[in-house]
Design a protein around this motif. Structure first.
Motif: not given
Length: 463
Positions: A232-241, A319-335
């Protein structure tokens, strides 16, 4: 049981089949050795954070330590200090290490050893956050409120020193190390938030390969509470990023589109067929969180739920956001930013976040690489999945080679018209079984009908 020594070289044949590199080119090794021998550039322009009592928490025996953590309770909630190995400090853009890392994409894990992304002198030495060693790192500071919600995130380059190397096997989740004493509370809060976000997490068991008396064998490894909380800490950091990059409109995300209505309707129909009640208004995440992983119908439903997780990939934008920016398995944007020793994408996504957090322009070498990375990582992910499956299939064939004709107890995970995917109770072999109308989510008896060690195939029928 057939030993690896009598199985045509064990995994050497598999390595050759997939054309996995045996070593690094001399130029790559020379560059790595040169950086280690002259570390003067590694400490420049870094904050000194060596006073933080960080610790690492990994599987037993791990040497490529990407992350070190310290969690502090504060009056308003929590502060997480999360140090990530700074591979960019060791890798010159466009140099031999960089070119080879782009070719490999990620570390591959085989039972008889890894195919590392970076030379071991870096991945298991100078870049790894080994205990009691001062290391260059990327240090995230994450402030969370009492409910575990992220309130503020910053990231900077720093020097850190892990005080101790902890592992999941020996660390007591009921009385963890003082540096992670708040992890059970925060990890639990974050997992509750994940369910509310709609994160989809099928709790299928991990099958692992280990050595036993000179033979390779399959086993099941349950995920510990510490692993779940630490993840969860790793996921938290990826969502913040991800949020940083979205706000700056430049970056590299790990994305997964929302499942279509047809797939969701199919899943809703699969639940009652397995005897699983699905109350109205209950999300997939809430339903999964309430299932007992030990029950065969739960395992079958987890397998069905993996259909919701198909189509994950990397999405880059500038410069322009893509149509999909979230990860449905996580329920949030993630990197991906927390495993740069083992995964190529993390080094570049981290550089974007460092620049955004400091208010600086994104480095040109990072910006120019963004469009190339999704293709490189997709190819690498595909190879890693194929290698992992081949290793499991090979060990299954070795273990069952002398047992043709025997009957085994199995759970039917996913049934089709004339066959089904099954999981044996012992050994934990996952295979196809011939038969009509096999009862999904039920225990049945199956008979092993054939084994082909060279082709890594086993066949079953209902007994």
């Amino acid at each position: 049981m057939t030993s690896t020594n009598s199985a045509d070289g064990g995994f050497a044949r598999l390595r050759a089949e997939f054309e996995l590199p045996e070593d690094f080119d001399p130029a790559v090794l020379a560059e790595a050795e040169g950086v280690v021998m002259d570390p003067s550039g590694l400490t420049a322009d870094r904050a000194d954070a060596t006073e933080l009592p960080l610790v690492t928490l990994d599987p037993p025996g791990a040497k490529d330590l990407d992350q070190a953590i310290l969690i502090e309770r504060r009056a308003g909630g929590f502060r997480v200090h999360y140090a990530i190995a700074d591979l960019a400090a060791f890798v010159a853009p466009g140099g031999p290490i960089d070119r080879e890392a782009r070719r490999r994409g990620q570390t591959l894990y085989l039972p008889d050893g890894t195919v590392p992304l970076h030379p071991p002198v870096l991945s298991e030495g100078a870049a790894s956050l080994l205990p009691r060693e001062v290391r260059p790192a990327v240090l995230w500071t994450l402030d969370l409120d009492r409910d575990g919600e992220l309130a503020r995130a910053t990231v900077r380059r720093a020097l850190v020193r892990s005080t101790e190397q902890l592992d999941y096997a020996t660390e007591d989740p009921a009385a963890p190390h003082p540096s992670i004493a708040a992890l059970p509370e925060l990890g639990t809060l974050r997992r509750e938030l994940a369910v509310r976000r709609g994160a989809v997490e099928p709790q299928l068991p991990d099958r692992i390969i280990g050595a036993n008396g000179g033979d390779w064998v399959l086993g099941m490894r349950p995920r510990t509470r510490l692993e779940a909380w630490n993840a969860e800490i790793s996921l938290l950091t990826g969502m913040a990023a991800a949020r940083m990059m979205i706000d700056a409109k430049i970056g590299l995300l790990r994305t997964l589109p929302e499942p279509d209505a047809e797939t969701l309707n199919w899943l809703r129909g699969a639940a009652p067929a397995l005897g699983i009640g699905w109350p109205g208004g209950t999300s997939v995440a809430e339903l999964l969180a309430g299932l007992d992983p030990a029950q065969p119908e739960s395992m079958a439903f987890y397998t069905d739920t993996t259909r919701l997780l198909r189509g994950a990939g990397y999405t880059t934008f500038d410069g322009e956001l893509p149509e999909v920016v979230t990860h449905a398995g996580i329920g949030a944007p993630y990197a991906h930013v927390t495993a740069p020793i083992r995964r190529l994408a993390d080094r570049f996504a981290t550089e974007v976040c460092l620049a955004v957090s400091a208010g600086d322009p994104v480095p040109a070498w990072t910006r120019s690489a963004l469009t190339e990375l999704p293709g490189l990582m997709s190819a690498s992910d595909l190879l890693a999945a194929r290698v992992e499956k081949a290793c499991l299939d090979q060990v299954e064939a070795w273990m069952l080679a002398d047992r043709v004709g025997e009957a085994f107890e199995a759970v039917v995970l996913r049934a089709e018209e004339n066959r089904a995917e099954i999981l044996l109770a012992d050994p934990p072999v996952m295979a196809r079984c011939a038969g009509e109308n096999l009862p999904e989510g039920r225990r049945i008896s199956v008979r092993l009908t054939a084994v082909d060690v060279d082709k890594r195939k086993v066949s079953f029928e209902r007994a």
